[in-house]
Design a protein around this motif. Sequence first.
Motif, PDB file in Angstrom:
ATOM      1  N   MET A  78       0.848  -1.211   0.000  1.00  0.00           N
ATOM      2  CA  MET A  78       0.000   0.000   0.000  1.00  0.00           C
ATOM      3  C   MET A  78       0.876   1.250   0.000  1.00  0.00           C
ATOM      4  N   GLY A  79       1.905   1.213   0.865  1.00  0.00           N
ATOM      5  CA  GLY A  79       2.808   2.363   0.985  1.00  0.00           C
ATOM      6  C   GLY A  79       3.512   2.654  -0.335  1.00  0.00           C
ATOM      7  N   SER A  80       3.937   1.582  -1.025  1.00  0.00           N
ATOM      8  CA  SER A  80       4.669   1.793  -2.279  1.00  0.00           C
ATOM      9  C   SER A  80       3.758   2.374  -3.357  1.00  0.00           C
ATOM     10  N   VAL A  81       2.509   1.910  -3.383  1.00  0.00           N
ATOM     11  CA  VAL A  81       1.565   2.453  -4.387  1.00  0.00           C
ATOM     12  C   VAL A  81       1.256   3.926  -4.076  1.00  0.00           C
ATOM     13  N   VAL A  82       1.023   4.212  -2.793  1.00  0.00           N
ATOM     14  CA  VAL A  82       0.721   5.598  -2.391  1.00  0.00           C
ATOM     15  C   VAL A  82       1.908   6.515  -2.710  1.00  0.00           C
ATOM     16  N   SER A 138       4.100  10.897  -5.738  1.00  0.00           N
ATOM     17  CA  SER A 138       5.180  11.462  -6.558  1.00  0.00           C
ATOM     18  C   SER A 138       4.625  12.011  -7.868  1.00  0.00           C
ATOM     19  N   GLN A 139       3.624  11.311  -8.418  1.00  0.00           N
ATOM     20  CA  GLN A 139       3.010  11.789  -9.665  1.00  0.00           C
ATOM     21  C   GLN A 139       2.265  13.107  -9.438  1.00  0.00           C
ATOM     22  N   VAL A 140       1.573  13.169  -8.295  1.00  0.00           N
ATOM     23  CA  VAL A 140       0.849  14.413  -7.964  1.00  0.00           C
ATOM     24  C   VAL A 140       1.849  15.562  -7.833  1.00  0.00           C
ATOM     25  N   GLU A 141       2.992  15.267  -7.198  1.00  0.00           N
ATOM     26  CA  GLU A 141       4.010  16.317  -7.032  1.00  0.00           C
ATOM     27  C   GLU A 141       4.587  16.749  -8.378  1.00  0.00           C
ATOM     28  N   ILE A 142       4.788  15.770  -9.257  1.00  0.00           N
ATOM     29  CA  ILE A 142       5.305  16.109 -10.596  1.00  0.00           C
ATOM     30  C   ILE A 142       4.294  16.998 -11.324  1.00  0.00           C
ATOM     31  N   LEU A 143       3.016  16.592 -11.259  1.00  0.00           N
ATOM     32  CA  LEU A 143       1.974  17.383 -11.923  1.00  0.00           C
ATOM     33  C   LEU A 143       1.909  18.797 -11.336  1.00  0.00           C
ATOM     34  N   GLY A 144       2.000  18.857 -10.001  1.00  0.00           N
ATOM     35  CA  GLY A 144       1.981  20.164  -9.331  1.00  0.00           C
ATOM     36  C   GLY A 144       3.162  21.017  -9.731  1.00  0.00           C
ATOM     37  N   GLY A 145       4.309  20.360  -9.948  1.00  0.00           N
ATOM     38  CA  GLY A 145       5.522  21.084 -10.320  1.00  0.00           C
ATOM     39  C   GLY A 145       5.470  21.652 -11.727  1.00  0.00           C
ATOM     40  N   LEU A 146       4.539  21.088 -12.544  1.00  0.00           N
ATOM     41  CA  LEU A 146       4.433  21.584 -13.919  1.00  0.00           C
ATOM     42  C   LEU A 146       3.861  23.000 -13.962  1.00  0.00           C
ATOM     43  N   VAL A 147       3.081  23.328 -12.928  1.00  0.00           N
ATOM     44  CA  VAL A 147       2.514  24.680 -12.866  1.00  0.00           C
ATOM     45  C   VAL A 147       3.513  25.568 -12.124  1.00  0.00           C
ATOM     46  N   ILE A 148       3.990  26.578 -12.797  1.00  0.00           N
ATOM     47  CA  ILE A 148       4.920  27.494 -12.133  1.00  0.00           C
ATOM     48  C   ILE A 148       4.095  28.597 -11.481  1.00  0.00           C
ATOM     49  N   PRO A 149       4.069  28.634 -10.157  1.00  0.00           N
ATOM     50  CA  PRO A 149       3.240  29.652  -9.510  1.00  0.00           C
ATOM     51  C   PRO A 149       3.781  31.054  -9.765  1.00  0.00           C
ATOM     52  N   SER A 150       2.853  31.984  -9.846  1.00  0.00           N
ATOM     53  CA  SER A 150       3.271  33.368 -10.092  1.00  0.00           C
ATOM     54  C   SER A 150       3.992  33.894  -8.849  1.00  0.00           C
ATOM     55  N   LYS A 151       4.691  35.005  -9.027  1.00  0.00           N
ATOM     56  CA  LYS A 151       5.440  35.531  -7.886  1.00  0.00           C
ATOM     57  C   LYS A 151       4.740  36.738  -7.273  1.00  0.00           C
ATOM     58  N   THR A 152       3.428  36.587  -7.056  1.00  0.00           N
ATOM     59  CA  THR A 152       2.683  37.650  -6.394  1.00  0.00           C
ATOM     60  C   THR A 152       2.556  37.297  -4.917  1.00  0.00           C
ATOM     61  N   LEU A 160       8.289  -8.669  -0.433  1.00  0.00           N
ATOM     62  CA  LEU A 160       7.114  -9.265  -1.075  1.00  0.00           C
ATOM     63  C   LEU A 160       6.091  -8.184  -1.440  1.00  0.00           C
ATOM     64  N   GLY A 161       5.875  -7.257  -0.520  1.00  0.00           N
ATOM     65  CA  GLY A 161       4.893  -6.188  -0.738  1.00  0.00           C
ATOM     66  C   GLY A 161       5.266  -5.321  -1.928  1.00  0.00           C
ATOM     67  N   VAL A 162       6.522  -4.879  -1.951  1.00  0.00           N
ATOM     68  CA  VAL A 162       6.955  -3.985  -3.040  1.00  0.00           C
ATOM     69  C   VAL A 162       6.984  -4.757  -4.363  1.00  0.00           C
ATOM     70  N   ALA A 163       7.549  -5.985  -4.307  1.00  0.00           N
ATOM     71  CA  ALA A 163       7.622  -6.781  -5.539  1.00  0.00           C
ATOM     72  C   ALA A 163       6.217  -7.106  -6.042  1.00  0.00           C
ATOM     73  N   PRO A 175       5.477   1.393  -8.346  1.00  0.00           N
ATOM     74  CA  PRO A 175       5.488   1.547  -6.889  1.00  0.00           C
ATOM     75  C   PRO A 175       6.916   1.491  -6.323  1.00  0.00           C
ATOM     76  N   PHE A 176       7.154   2.255  -5.297  1.00  0.00           N
ATOM     77  CA  PHE A 176       8.471   2.230  -4.639  1.00  0.00           C
ATOM     78  C   PHE A 176       8.312   2.554  -3.153  1.00  0.00           C
ATOM     79  N   LEU A 177       9.312   2.138  -2.386  1.00  0.00           N
ATOM     80  CA  LEU A 177       9.279   2.383  -0.944  1.00  0.00           C
ATOM     81  C   LEU A 177      10.575   3.077  -0.531  1.00  0.00           C
ATOM     82  N   ASP A 178      10.450   4.142   0.236  1.00  0.00           N
ATOM     83  CA  ASP A 178      11.640   4.839   0.736  1.00  0.00           C
ATOM     84  C   ASP A 178      12.342   3.960   1.772  1.00  0.00           C
ATOM     85  N   PRO A 179      13.680   4.015   1.868  1.00  0.00           N
ATOM     86  CA  PRO A 179      14.379   3.231   2.905  1.00  0.00           C
ATOM     87  C   PRO A 179      13.868   3.561   4.309  1.00  0.00           C
ATOM     88  N   LEU A 180      13.529   4.824   4.524  1.00  0.00           N
ATOM     89  CA  LEU A 180      13.037   5.245   5.838  1.00  0.00           C
ATOM     90  C   LEU A 180      11.687   4.588   6.163  1.00  0.00           C
TER      91      LEU A 180
END
Lengths: 377, 348
Positions: free
Chosen positions: B31-35, B40-54, B292-295, B314-319
């Motif tokens: 579950m953790g690896s899928v989440v 990460s995809q949401v962050e990538i998508l969010g990063g595509l929008v460059i917020p204005s500097k107001t 097993l979970g990640v694989a 899916p991936f899991l951080d070492p932490l």
Amino acid sequence: MILGFRYLRFKRILALFIVLSLSSMLFFTTALSLMGFYRGFTYYLGEEKGVIVIYDIKSRTPFTGLVPANLGDNLNITRSPEVIVPCILRNESVFLRGVIPQNFLRIDRIKMEEGEILGNDDLNSAIVGKNLAERLHIRTGDKLLVLGVLADRYVELDVKGIFSSSSPMDDEIIAPLHVGQWLRGTDYNYVTLIRIKGEVNQSKILEELGIKPSEGKEKEEKGLSPSVPSSLPLKAGEIGAKEAYDLMRSYMERYGLTRESLLVLSSTVLLLSSISIAVAFRTVVAQHRDEIEVIRSVGASKRILKADILVKLLPWAAAASLTGLLLAVLTLNLIQRAGFLQVLSHSPPISVDPLIFLLNFLFVLLLMLASLRGDIN
Amino acid sequence: MSLGYKMLLRKRGTGLSILAISLLVAIPASMGSVVNYINSQVEILGGLVIPSKTYIIMSKNSTPSESRVNISLEKLRAVSNKIFPQKIIQANLTGFKVRVRGISNMSFLTGIKGRAAENIDEADVGKILAKTLNISIGENITLSAKKALTVRVVGIIESKTQLDAEIIVPLETAWELSGDRSISLILIEDPKDDKIRSILPDNLELVQAQCIRDFVQQTNLQTLSFLNAWSIAVYAAVSAASYTIATRLITESSYELTMLSALGAKKRLIFALILCYTTTVALIGSILGISLGVAGAQIASTLLRWIKNTGISPFLDPLQAFQILLLTLISSVLGCIYPALKPGGRCL
């Protein structure tokens, strides 16, 4: 009972009962939250039948599409143009729904918990859903600074009241349509979607939209929704109309999320905990080895013994399923109250589905049968 | 001790016990690896929008109309040349509550039908407010706050911002209406971010108008928070499994444990043996479970890619892996304490 002996000791069965209860709790926690998410999302645009939504076919989420604001205006039925927009309020992510209050209230029933309902002349006011108000400690009369996510905008809104609707809207802010349009960064001629309610069928709406778009119509919503100029890029095939439930379900299905797939995912959790149940069952059998040998020596066949153990453990299995369900509901309520149960800033409704309970009980029963077969042999 | 430990590990049920724990651990790992992938995809998508500097400079934990800003404009000019001090007040206009915004430099306003107000007797009205109150260019309107003032409407603004529902006047007019010469907020564009924060006094804050990164972080945090809270149920199940594993070990090794006691082994030693056994099972089980979970999640996503041509990675951080390992060990030890403490190792 098949055999008259009371050879299964309560204390020994307790371990199995605990494992069964906790495995069931794990299954119910997963299933109820996933199904709650599914239910909350599919009923996001209204639970009632007969609500048709005009939407942008190209949009990948229900929050990101844009359609001309006056579509369906000529149908002479109740229509509510809405802009649903993500934003930041008090450092928390929330959704704001921009509506024309008069039209919106004809489709959705909301109950004011305190304060007053939003009127068409309230330009800088908003009403806040009960859950959101509780979570962010918002009261009537407060001023809110809402920051944009999709556009470079900020808005100050006066809280006119707190409402409840027993729907995902309880986690949202409802504001005038133009506020949603500012935060969405769109023109006043566009909205995210239009909800329609009335004696009109889907094909009639599609016909109106696909073949005869309301070109250059001058009719306006009172005050706030300007007419759509004839130059709007309205093309047949870019705008669709569907029943609210079907539309939201289709969005879910695009990502492979169906009711069945979520149930299968939940069942996988139960499947993965099955070995623990088998270990617990084997422990119970090992602890009763002496008693089982005595009963076998006085003439009880393996089949009778298995059937007897099964009958004796059946009420325990049912009780464990029920305990698991109660524990899961309790845990989910606690998680929800602590504000940890949120998907896209909405709390999914937790409701018990008898099918889920039945699924759990059958699975536990099957597992017991399989373990019994192996262990007694 | 080591002899007893080896003896317990060689018991037939050890493999099944490890499998039981590893399958339970596989649940949060997968579950953790899928989440993680989704986040990460949401962050990538969010990063595509460059917020204005107001940015807005305003009082901490306040709203624009309640804020009072007291800072030297000269200092701010050193970090940006686009600064717009504003005064926001509530006024009464023929029984209707309106928001009046005083702006220092009216010439920056765009989207005006007519012209921008130039002096204290003139005002511009937002398009939506003008439509609601039927106000048109050339009309005189009387605004009353602390003082009353009659101004002539010289323009209708359509900016697609909140200005469209307000009355926009020169800063002097707002000061005259409110009776004080304070500033509510300062709008600032393209500031040198690191410098501006250092010159702000403690009672003021810098608010970015577009917060896409905050939204993405909040949304991801919600998913992770739920996952963590949900994991409580998994670790409760691990604890219960550990309880039955220890109970079973004691039941099946009663002869060996009795022998050890007869040879002079103290209760403490038997307790330590059971604890070591459960910890070993939990450790091996959690390492296997995480793998097993990640694989499993990766295999499922590969299958999905073949079937629907849309897959995930899916991936899991070492932490996170360490966190799962640690929580499994703790819950396993907690689960086995009761059976291991029973006198003579005879549980139930």
